[in-house]
Scaffold this motif. Sequence first.
Motif, PDB file in Angstrom:
ATOM      1  N   SER A 108      59.560  36.463  49.021  1.00 20.36           N
ATOM      2  CA  SER A 108      60.198  37.665  48.489  1.00 20.36           C
ATOM      3  C   SER A 108      61.002  37.395  47.229  1.00 20.36           C
ATOM      4  O   SER A 108      61.512  36.294  47.022  1.00 20.36           O
ATOM      5  CB  SER A 108      61.112  38.308  49.541  1.00 20.36           C
ATOM      6  OG  SER A 108      62.276  37.549  49.697  1.00 20.36           O
ATOM      7  N   GLU A 109      61.153  38.436  46.410  1.00 16.08           N
ATOM      8  CA  GLU A 109      61.902  38.328  45.156  1.00 16.08           C
ATOM      9  C   GLU A 109      63.362  37.986  45.407  1.00 16.08           C
ATOM     10  O   GLU A 109      63.983  37.260  44.643  1.00 16.08           O
ATOM     11  CB  GLU A 109      61.801  39.641  44.377  1.00 16.08           C
ATOM     12  CG  GLU A 109      62.432  39.590  43.005  1.00 16.08           C
ATOM     13  CD  GLU A 109      62.285  40.899  42.264  1.00 16.08           C
ATOM     14  OE1 GLU A 109      63.153  41.777  42.465  1.00 16.08           O
ATOM     15  OE2 GLU A 109      61.322  41.051  41.517  1.00 16.08           O
ATOM     16  N   PHE A 110      63.909  38.494  46.518  1.00 16.94           N
ATOM     17  CA  PHE A 110      65.307  38.188  46.839  1.00 16.94           C
ATOM     18  C   PHE A 110      65.505  36.688  47.029  1.00 16.94           C
ATOM     19  O   PHE A 110      66.432  36.090  46.491  1.00 16.94           O
ATOM     20  CB  PHE A 110      65.738  38.927  48.106  1.00 16.94           C
ATOM     21  CG  PHE A 110      67.094  38.509  48.599  1.00 16.94           C
ATOM     22  CD1 PHE A 110      68.243  39.015  48.002  1.00 16.94           C
ATOM     23  CD2 PHE A 110      67.229  37.589  49.621  1.00 16.94           C
ATOM     24  CE1 PHE A 110      69.490  38.620  48.431  1.00 16.94           C
ATOM     25  CE2 PHE A 110      68.479  37.190  50.055  1.00 16.94           C
ATOM     26  CZ  PHE A 110      69.609  37.705  49.461  1.00 16.94           C
ATOM     27  N   VAL A 111      64.614  36.079  47.806  1.00 19.75           N
ATOM     28  CA  VAL A 111      64.728  34.640  48.061  1.00 19.75           C
ATOM     29  C   VAL A 111      64.501  33.859  46.778  1.00 19.75           C
ATOM     30  O   VAL A 111      65.160  32.854  46.513  1.00 19.75           O
ATOM     31  CB  VAL A 111      63.719  34.196  49.149  1.00 19.75           C
ATOM     32  CG1 VAL A 111      63.746  32.680  49.326  1.00 19.75           C
ATOM     33  CG2 VAL A 111      64.048  34.870  50.468  1.00 19.75           C
ATOM     34  N   ILE A 112      63.563  34.335  45.953  1.00 19.83           N
ATOM     35  CA  ILE A 112      63.298  33.672  44.669  1.00 19.83           C
ATOM     36  C   ILE A 112      64.568  33.657  43.817  1.00 19.83           C
ATOM     37  O   ILE A 112      64.982  32.625  43.287  1.00 19.83           O
ATOM     38  CB  ILE A 112      62.175  34.395  43.891  1.00 19.83           C
ATOM     39  CG1 ILE A 112      60.853  34.264  44.639  1.00 19.83           C
ATOM     40  CG2 ILE A 112      62.029  33.804  42.481  1.00 19.83           C
ATOM     41  CD1 ILE A 112      59.760  35.149  44.083  1.00 19.83           C
ATOM     42  N   GLY A 113      65.203  34.826  43.703  1.00 21.71           N
ATOM     43  CA  GLY A 113      66.393  34.919  42.861  1.00 21.71           C
ATOM     44  C   GLY A 113      67.570  34.117  43.387  1.00 21.71           C
ATOM     45  O   GLY A 113      68.289  33.482  42.627  1.00 21.71           O
ATOM     46  N   ALA A 114      67.744  34.143  44.704  1.00 24.17           N
ATOM     47  CA  ALA A 114      68.915  33.494  45.296  1.00 24.17           C
ATOM     48  C   ALA A 114      68.767  31.990  45.443  1.00 24.17           C
ATOM     49  O   ALA A 114      69.770  31.284  45.571  1.00 24.17           O
ATOM     50  CB  ALA A 114      69.203  34.119  46.663  1.00 24.17           C
ATOM     51  N   THR A 115      67.535  31.498  45.449  1.00 23.02           N
ATOM     52  CA  THR A 115      67.344  30.050  45.627  1.00 23.02           C
ATOM     53  C   THR A 115      66.714  29.408  44.403  1.00 23.02           C
ATOM     54  O   THR A 115      67.365  28.655  43.685  1.00 23.02           O
ATOM     55  CB  THR A 115      66.476  29.770  46.867  1.00 23.02           C
ATOM     56  OG1 THR A 115      65.232  30.486  46.755  1.00 23.02           O
ATOM     57  CG2 THR A 115      67.177  30.217  48.133  1.00 23.02           C
ATOM     58  N   LEU A 116      65.446  29.723  44.134  1.00 21.36           N
ATOM     59  CA  LEU A 116      64.732  29.068  43.037  1.00 21.36           C
ATOM     60  C   LEU A 116      65.380  29.315  41.684  1.00 21.36           C
ATOM     61  O   LEU A 116      65.577  28.385  40.893  1.00 21.36           O
ATOM     62  CB  LEU A 116      63.270  29.535  42.993  1.00 21.36           C
ATOM     63  CG  LEU A 116      62.345  28.970  44.077  1.00 21.36           C
ATOM     64  CD1 LEU A 116      60.975  29.611  43.972  1.00 21.36           C
ATOM     65  CD2 LEU A 116      62.227  27.459  43.948  1.00 21.36           C
ATOM     66  N   VAL A 117      65.711  30.579  41.394  1.00 24.55           N
ATOM     67  CA  VAL A 117      66.282  30.893  40.080  1.00 24.55           C
ATOM     68  C   VAL A 117      67.684  30.294  39.943  1.00 24.55           C
ATOM     69  O   VAL A 117      68.027  29.705  38.918  1.00 24.55           O
ATOM     70  CB  VAL A 117      66.308  32.416  39.841  1.00 24.55           C
ATOM     71  CG1 VAL A 117      66.988  32.739  38.512  1.00 24.55           C
ATOM     72  CG2 VAL A 117      64.890  32.976  39.843  1.00 24.55           C
ATOM     73  N   ALA A 118      68.501  30.437  40.991  1.00 20.29           N
ATOM     74  CA  ALA A 118      69.863  29.892  40.943  1.00 20.29           C
ATOM     75  C   ALA A 118      69.848  28.379  40.776  1.00 20.29           C
ATOM     76  O   ALA A 118      70.578  27.818  39.953  1.00 20.29           O
ATOM     77  CB  ALA A 118      70.623  30.276  42.207  1.00 20.29           C
ATOM     78  N   LEU A 119      69.003  27.703  41.558  1.00 22.61           N
ATOM     79  CA  LEU A 119      68.903  26.247  41.440  1.00 22.61           C
ATOM     80  C   LEU A 119      68.269  25.849  40.116  1.00 22.61           C
ATOM     81  O   LEU A 119      68.679  24.881  39.477  1.00 22.61           O
ATOM     82  CB  LEU A 119      68.084  25.681  42.604  1.00 22.61           C
ATOM     83  CG  LEU A 119      68.799  25.639  43.961  1.00 22.61           C
ATOM     84  CD1 LEU A 119      67.800  25.342  45.067  1.00 22.61           C
ATOM     85  CD2 LEU A 119      69.914  24.606  43.961  1.00 22.61           C
ATOM     86  N   VAL A 179      69.629  44.164  39.770  1.00 20.05           N
ATOM     87  CA  VAL A 179      71.056  43.846  39.776  1.00 20.05           C
ATOM     88  C   VAL A 179      71.394  42.761  40.795  1.00 20.05           C
ATOM     89  O   VAL A 179      72.199  41.868  40.534  1.00 20.05           O
ATOM     90  CB  VAL A 179      71.890  45.119  40.067  1.00 20.05           C
ATOM     91  CG1 VAL A 179      73.374  44.791  40.062  1.00 20.05           C
ATOM     92  CG2 VAL A 179      71.577  46.187  39.039  1.00 20.05           C
ATOM     93  N   GLU A 180      70.780  42.861  41.975  1.00 15.05           N
ATOM     94  CA  GLU A 180      71.082  41.887  43.022  1.00 15.05           C
ATOM     95  C   GLU A 180      70.672  40.480  42.598  1.00 15.05           C
ATOM     96  O   GLU A 180      71.356  39.501  42.895  1.00 15.05           O
ATOM     97  CB  GLU A 180      70.385  42.281  44.322  1.00 15.05           C
ATOM     98  CG  GLU A 180      70.961  43.558  44.917  1.00 15.05           C
ATOM     99  CD  GLU A 180      70.346  43.904  46.254  1.00 15.05           C
ATOM    100  OE1 GLU A 180      69.634  43.051  46.831  1.00 15.05           O
ATOM    101  OE2 GLU A 180      70.583  45.025  46.741  1.00 15.05           O
ATOM    102  N   MET A 181      69.542  40.376  41.889  1.00 10.20           N
ATOM    103  CA  MET A 181      69.104  39.073  41.398  1.00 10.20           C
ATOM    104  C   MET A 181      70.081  38.551  40.352  1.00 10.20           C
ATOM    105  O   MET A 181      70.415  37.370  40.333  1.00 10.20           O
ATOM    106  CB  MET A 181      67.695  39.139  40.804  1.00 10.20           C
ATOM    107  CG  MET A 181      67.202  37.805  40.267  1.00 10.20           C
ATOM    108  SD  MET A 181      65.543  37.875  39.545  1.00 10.20           S
ATOM    109  CE  MET A 181      64.535  37.913  41.025  1.00 10.20           C
ATOM    110  N   ALA A 182      70.565  39.448  39.478  1.00 15.40           N
ATOM    111  CA  ALA A 182      71.477  39.046  38.406  1.00 15.40           C
ATOM    112  C   ALA A 182      72.798  38.514  38.956  1.00 15.40           C
ATOM    113  O   ALA A 182      73.246  37.424  38.597  1.00 15.40           O
ATOM    114  CB  ALA A 182      71.736  40.236  37.477  1.00 15.40           C
TER     115      ALA A 182
END
Length: 311
Positions: free
Chosen positions: A34-45, A229-232
């Motif tokens: 999911s995009e949420f997991v992508i943003g909160a883990t992969l993108v943040a890391l 917004v949540e990803m940002a």
Amino acid sequence: MEFLIFIIAMGALIWGADKIVEQSEKIALHLNISEFVIGATLVALGTSLPEMAASMAASANNHPEIAISNVIGSNILNITLVLAIIFLIVKELNPDRDFFAKDSIWALMPIMMFLLMAIDGIISRFDAALLLLLMIAYVMFLLKDAKGLGTEEVDELAREEFSWFSSITWILIGFILVVGGANFAVDSASGIARGFGVSEWVIGIIMISFGTSLPELVVSVSAAMKNKVEMAIGNIIGSNLANTSVVLGAAAMVKPMDFAMGSYIFDISTMVVATLMLVFIAANRLYSKPAGISLVIVLGLFLNNTLQSLA
């Protein structure tokens, strides 16, 4: 010459990190994460890779002040610059996620752990292991929290164009650029500090931390402009946690770092205040221009104090 090397090295560092994030997202989408997991883990890391590479290189080359100041400066800039810009340029921010209930503790916990660890004047390998465990706990929390959110639809053309060979190749190139860029950036920054007679701490907390915060700036603003917004906001919270846990932990794992905490009270206090402001904004859902302006004021105070130390 040192300035030219620094600029080229930071460019390689940021571009390499961008490629890693880009290809990691493609792999995750291909695997229906999911995009949420992508943003909160992969993108943040991924956006914290420049900080990690720079701090590890600084620690390995006996520049602990650069390693630690890079983390503190990046945490401050992510909130007072990146988040402030999002609040100031996006007309309306109404995230569904309750960041205060779900994420505020994860914003505060690494800061509190860092303060406790720094009191004895050294960030040891044992401290590093605890910080890395914190990041593992955060990822586990996110994965559990994301259950039932559903997987966003992935563009079919993107699926057809996906190539494992291409993605892995670009990720490897990205890592080479990140690691190489980090080493040259730290060496050149240290040379600049010596040339101007300023401390490595100032170079790390301004020049290197600003450069390594650019991926967070680009990714978060881009996500906010696309109404993600949540990803940002999640990227900023996740990146700051990654900075204090993974980045600082990895640097201390390379070599334990001496740290005279009492010499940098203002910068550490600014990081704590900025984090508390983030929690307050999330608690009251103050995702607005006034909140952005208040964060910019803190940034101004931080920069003014740093520039005064150069005088």
